[in-house]
Design an enzyme around this catalytic site. Structure first.
Site, PDB file in Angstrom:
ATOM      1  N   HIS A   1       0.825  -1.204   0.000  1.00  0.00           N
ATOM      2  CA  HIS A   1       0.000   0.000   0.000  1.00  0.00           C
ATOM      3  C   HIS A   1       0.859   1.254   0.000  1.00  0.00           C
ATOM      4  CE1 HIS A   1      -0.385   0.663   4.680  1.00  0.00           C
ATOM      5  NE2 HIS A   1       0.851   0.551   4.295  1.00  0.00           N
TER       6      HIS A   1
ATOM      7  N   CYS B   1       5.573   5.911   4.718  1.00  0.00           N
ATOM      8  CA  CYS B   1       4.381   5.216   4.208  1.00  0.00           C
ATOM      9  C   CYS B   1       3.822   5.879   2.959  1.00  0.00           C
ATOM     10  CB  CYS B   1       3.308   5.143   5.290  1.00  0.00           C
ATOM     11  SG  CYS B   1       3.773   4.027   6.596  1.00  0.00           S
TER      12      CYS B   1
ATOM     13  N   HIS C   1       4.932  -0.061  -0.407  1.00  0.00           N
ATOM     14  CA  HIS C   1       5.669  -0.934   0.509  1.00  0.00           C
ATOM     15  C   HIS C   1       4.673  -1.957   1.034  1.00  0.00           C
ATOM     16  CE1 HIS C   1       3.798   1.957   3.219  1.00  0.00           C
ATOM     17  NE2 HIS C   1       3.829   0.999   4.123  1.00  0.00           N
TER      18      HIS C   1
ATOM     19  N   HIS D   1       3.186  -5.117   3.824  1.00  0.00           N
ATOM     20  CA  HIS D   1       3.028  -5.589   5.205  1.00  0.00           C
ATOM     21  C   HIS D   1       2.545  -7.033   5.198  1.00  0.00           C
ATOM     22  CE1 HIS D   1       3.418  -1.697   7.232  1.00  0.00           C
ATOM     23  NE2 HIS D   1       2.725  -1.173   6.233  1.00  0.00           N
TER      24      HIS D   1
ATOM     25  N   ASP E   1      -5.028 -10.655  -0.580  1.00  0.00           N
ATOM     26  CA  ASP E   1      -3.715 -11.293  -0.436  1.00  0.00           C
ATOM     27  C   ASP E   1      -2.892 -11.140  -1.719  1.00  0.00           C
ATOM     28  OD1 ASP E   1      -1.718 -12.752   0.890  1.00  0.00           O
ATOM     29  OD2 ASP E   1      -2.405 -14.646   0.016  1.00  0.00           O
ATOM     30  N   HIS E   2      -1.626 -10.703  -1.557  1.00  0.00           N
ATOM     31  CA  HIS E   2      -0.705 -10.480  -2.674  1.00  0.00           C
ATOM     32  C   HIS E   2      -1.214  -9.426  -3.656  1.00  0.00           C
ATOM     33  CE1 HIS E   2       1.170 -13.976  -0.939  1.00  0.00           C
ATOM     34  NE2 HIS E   2       2.222 -13.752  -1.688  1.00  0.00           N
TER      35      HIS E   2
ATOM     36  N   GLU F   1      -1.085  -4.679  11.735  1.00  0.00           N
ATOM     37  CA  GLU F   1      -0.283  -4.232  10.586  1.00  0.00           C
ATOM     38  C   GLU F   1       1.173  -4.625  10.812  1.00  0.00           C
ATOM     39  OE1 GLU F   1      -0.872  -0.690   7.719  1.00  0.00           O
ATOM     40  OE2 GLU F   1       0.241   0.067   9.431  1.00  0.00           O
TER      41      GLU F   1
HETATM   42 NI    NI Z   1       2.463   0.754   5.627  1.00  0.00          NI
END
Ligand code: NI
Length: 137
Positions: free
Chosen positions: A15, A34, A40, A42, A80-81, A125
């Site tokens: 995100h 961020c 990037h 998580h 996911d992914h 997160e």
């Molecule tokens: Ni983040």
């Protein structure tokens, strides 16, 4: 007899946090790393808590196989992914903060859950940054 059960799940997603109405400087000031334009990722941890009365016939609150399937279909298959900003309808116009992701997941699961059951979603997160949502108050 009110009880709670929990099903845990994981998903990985990328995100970028930013507000398109703000300048780059303001976005950098508020969101820092961020706001990286190249995104990037998580490893999100999810806890889905369901509460209510035990069914006297099955002895279950909810069959956890059913809850597992709801989480797979509503959360894992969807997020996911994925790049949350680019690949999902939910975050095309909504900043994918942990807070917003937690609320969206709550709404997606709530829509599939029996009305007599209460729902709480907890999103990790990171190991140290956790958000919880129990629905509109
Ligand atoms: Ni983040």
């Amino acid at each position: 007899m009110k009880v709670s059960v929990c099903r845990k799940a994981h998903f990985n997603a990328a995100h970028r946090l930013y507000n398109p109405n703000w300048s780059e400087a303001r976005n950098n000031e508020v969101f820092g790393k961020c706001n990286n334009p190249n995104y990037h990722g998580h490893n999100y941890g999810l806890e889905v808590w369901v509460s209510g009365e035990i069914d006297p016939e099955t002895g279950y609150l909810i069959d956890l196989k059913i809850l597992k399937k709801i989480i797979e279909e509503e959360v894992e298959d969807r997020f996911d992914h994925k790049n949350l900003n680019l690949d999902t309808e939910e975050f095309k116009n909504l900043n994918p903060t942990a807070e917003n992701i937690c609320v969206v997941i709550w709404m997606l699961i709530r829509a599939q859950l029996d009305e007599k059951l209460d729902l709480k979603v907890r999103l990790y997160e990171t190991e140290r940054n956790i958000v919880e949502y129990t629905g509109p108050q």
